[in-house]
Design a protein around this motif. Structure first.
Motif, PDB file in Angstrom:
ATOM      1  N   GLY A 112       0.672  -1.206  -0.001  1.00 43.04           N
ATOM      2  CA  GLY A 112      -0.178   0.084  -0.040  1.00 43.04           C
ATOM      3  C   GLY A 112       1.018   1.151  -0.028  1.00 43.04           C
ATOM      4  O   GLY A 112       0.493   2.373  -0.379  1.00 43.04           O
ATOM      5  N   ALA A 113       2.077   1.151   0.156  1.00 42.37           N
ATOM      6  CA  ALA A 113       3.185   2.228   0.494  1.00 42.37           C
ATOM      7  C   ALA A 113       4.230   1.984  -0.436  1.00 42.37           C
ATOM      8  O   ALA A 113       4.134   2.034  -1.572  1.00 42.37           O
ATOM      9  CB  ALA A 113       3.537   2.585   1.889  1.00 42.37           C
ATOM     10  N   THR A 114       5.525   1.833   0.438  1.00 36.74           N
ATOM     11  CA  THR A 114       6.537   1.717  -0.619  1.00 36.74           C
ATOM     12  C   THR A 114       7.112   0.002  -0.778  1.00 36.74           C
ATOM     13  O   THR A 114       6.935  -0.629   0.435  1.00 36.74           O
ATOM     14  CB  THR A 114       7.758   2.427   0.303  1.00 36.74           C
ATOM     15  OG1 THR A 114       7.398   3.525   0.281  1.00 36.74           O
ATOM     16  CG2 THR A 114       9.218   2.210  -0.420  1.00 36.74           C
ATOM     17  N   VAL A 115       7.461  -0.280  -1.785  1.00 38.70           N
ATOM     18  CA  VAL A 115       8.232  -1.725  -1.934  1.00 38.70           C
ATOM     19  C   VAL A 115       9.850  -1.341  -1.938  1.00 38.70           C
ATOM     20  O   VAL A 115      10.153  -0.480  -2.714  1.00 38.70           O
ATOM     21  CB  VAL A 115       7.951  -2.225  -3.230  1.00 38.70           C
ATOM     22  CG1 VAL A 115       8.887  -3.493  -3.483  1.00 38.70           C
ATOM     23  CG2 VAL A 115       6.554  -2.894  -3.147  1.00 38.70           C
ATOM     24  N   ASP A 116      10.456  -2.118  -1.129  1.00 37.69           N
ATOM     25  CA  ASP A 116      11.956  -1.840  -0.998  1.00 37.69           C
ATOM     26  C   ASP A 116      12.838  -3.112  -1.160  1.00 37.69           C
ATOM     27  O   ASP A 116      12.406  -4.135  -0.261  1.00 37.69           O
ATOM     28  CB  ASP A 116      12.294  -1.129   0.468  1.00 37.69           C
ATOM     29  CG  ASP A 116      13.860  -0.904   0.597  1.00 37.69           C
ATOM     30  OD1 ASP A 116      14.566  -1.046  -0.559  1.00 37.69           O
ATOM     31  OD2 ASP A 116      14.195  -0.673   1.690  1.00 37.69           O
ATOM     32  N   LEU A 117      13.464  -3.335  -2.368  1.00 34.01           N
ATOM     33  CA  LEU A 117      14.186  -4.495  -2.628  1.00 34.01           C
ATOM     34  C   LEU A 117      15.616  -4.182  -2.536  1.00 34.01           C
ATOM     35  O   LEU A 117      16.158  -3.145  -3.194  1.00 34.01           O
ATOM     36  CB  LEU A 117      13.762  -4.976  -3.932  1.00 34.01           C
ATOM     37  CG  LEU A 117      12.336  -5.154  -4.328  1.00 34.01           C
ATOM     38  CD1 LEU A 117      12.207  -5.108  -5.916  1.00 34.01           C
ATOM     39  CD2 LEU A 117      11.729  -6.153  -3.596  1.00 34.01           C
ATOM     40  N   VAL A 118      16.218  -5.100  -1.612  1.00 38.94           N
ATOM     41  CA  VAL A 118      17.793  -4.725  -1.199  1.00 38.94           C
ATOM     42  C   VAL A 118      18.307  -6.088  -1.680  1.00 38.94           C
ATOM     43  O   VAL A 118      18.160  -7.130  -0.971  1.00 38.94           O
ATOM     44  CB  VAL A 118      17.854  -4.408   0.292  1.00 38.94           C
ATOM     45  CG1 VAL A 118      19.364  -4.493   0.436  1.00 38.94           C
ATOM     46  CG2 VAL A 118      16.980  -2.892   0.353  1.00 38.94           C
ATOM     47  N   SER A 119      19.131  -6.430  -2.581  1.00 36.87           N
ATOM     48  CA  SER A 119      19.706  -7.738  -3.040  1.00 36.87           C
ATOM     49  C   SER A 119      21.222  -7.382  -2.937  1.00 36.87           C
ATOM     50  O   SER A 119      21.933  -6.338  -3.382  1.00 36.87           O
ATOM     51  CB  SER A 119      19.381  -7.969  -4.234  1.00 36.87           C
ATOM     52  OG  SER A 119      20.024  -9.131  -4.723  1.00 36.87           O
ATOM     53  N   ALA A 120      21.902  -8.464  -2.353  1.00 31.78           N
ATOM     54  CA  ALA A 120      23.321  -8.806  -2.422  1.00 31.78           C
ATOM     55  C   ALA A 120      23.801  -9.416  -3.715  1.00 31.78           C
ATOM     56  O   ALA A 120      25.001  -9.558  -4.040  1.00 31.78           O
ATOM     57  CB  ALA A 120      23.801  -9.696  -1.226  1.00 31.78           C
ATOM     58  N   GLY A 121      22.984  -9.792  -4.681  1.00 31.82           N
ATOM     59  CA  GLY A 121      23.110 -10.154  -6.092  1.00 31.82           C
ATOM     60  C   GLY A 121      22.338  -9.184  -7.036  1.00 31.82           C
ATOM     61  O   GLY A 121      22.178  -7.893  -6.863  1.00 31.82           O
ATOM     62  N   THR A 122      21.240  -9.956  -7.869  1.00 31.44           N
ATOM     63  CA  THR A 122      20.780  -9.177  -8.907  1.00 31.44           C
ATOM     64  C   THR A 122      19.314  -9.040  -8.400  1.00 31.44           C
ATOM     65  O   THR A 122      18.784  -9.915  -7.525  1.00 31.44           O
ATOM     66  CB  THR A 122      20.890  -9.783 -10.293  1.00 31.44           C
ATOM     67  OG1 THR A 122      20.423 -11.142 -10.125  1.00 31.44           O
ATOM     68  CG2 THR A 122      22.171  -9.915 -10.648  1.00 31.44           C
ATOM     69  N   ILE A 123      18.372  -8.340  -9.085  1.00 26.09           N
ATOM     70  CA  ILE A 123      17.028  -8.404  -8.992  1.00 26.09           C
ATOM     71  C   ILE A 123      16.336  -8.270 -10.246  1.00 26.09           C
ATOM     72  O   ILE A 123      17.067  -7.544 -11.081  1.00 26.09           O
ATOM     73  CB  ILE A 123      16.713  -6.854  -8.334  1.00 26.09           C
ATOM     74  CG1 ILE A 123      17.022  -6.524  -6.873  1.00 26.09           C
ATOM     75  CG2 ILE A 123      15.059  -6.772  -8.129  1.00 26.09           C
ATOM     76  CD1 ILE A 123      16.994  -5.509  -6.349  1.00 26.09           C
TER      77      ILE A 123
END
Length: 158
Positions: A112-123
């Protein structure tokens, strides 16, 4: 593991291991820093999920939060989203740690607000792995490709 009754929460304070699927269904919040080890993690919560211990599951199945609080999950290896994930009216944060720990969106994720994707590899994402959110933020160590029919109002820092 399941709780019933309004406000009955689950706290993962120690190691939790399942041979195949770890299904955490909380009638209240779901939280903890304990390490969840399983082939797949699924769950539900009401009021938020925050599992910030560096867990070890390869796949994230269907996971839903109702109301506020959102969903925040940390995984110590590559993560494939195999089930729809809905954070309710809150934020959704998916984090992988450890060199080369990728995030692959094979199903839709919604916040409903923010999507935060934090990856040590790829996304990356497949044809059905779309993102719906007001704002998208994140980072990756190996590059990010999000070229599907995402529904994002604002692109924040990436």
């Amino acid at each position: 593991m399941t709780t019933t009754g309004a406000g009955h929460s689950i706290s993962v304070g120690a190691a939790l291991t399942a041979a195949t699927i770890a299904d955490l269904a909380s009638a209240g919040t779901l939280s903890g820093t304990g390490i969840v080890t399983a082939a797949e993690l699924t769950g539900t919560s009401s009021g938020g999920t925050s599992l910030t211990g560096t867990s070890l599951y390869a796949d994230l199945g269907a996971f839903t939060n109702t109301g506020t609080g959102g969903i925040s999950l940390t995984d110590g290896k590559s993560l494939v989203v195999l089930g729809a994930v809905n954070a309710g009216s809150g934020n959704l944060t998916l984090t992988t740690t450890g060199a080369g720990s990728n995030i692959s969106l094979d199903k839709s994720i919604t916040a409903g607000a923010t999507v935060d994707l934090v990856s040590a590899g790829t996304i990356g994402q497949t044809n059905v792995g779309t993102i719906t959110a007001t704002t998208l933020v994140g980072s990756s160590a190996g590059g990010t490709t999000l070229s599907k029919a995402n529904q994002i109002t604002n692109l924040g820092a990436f």
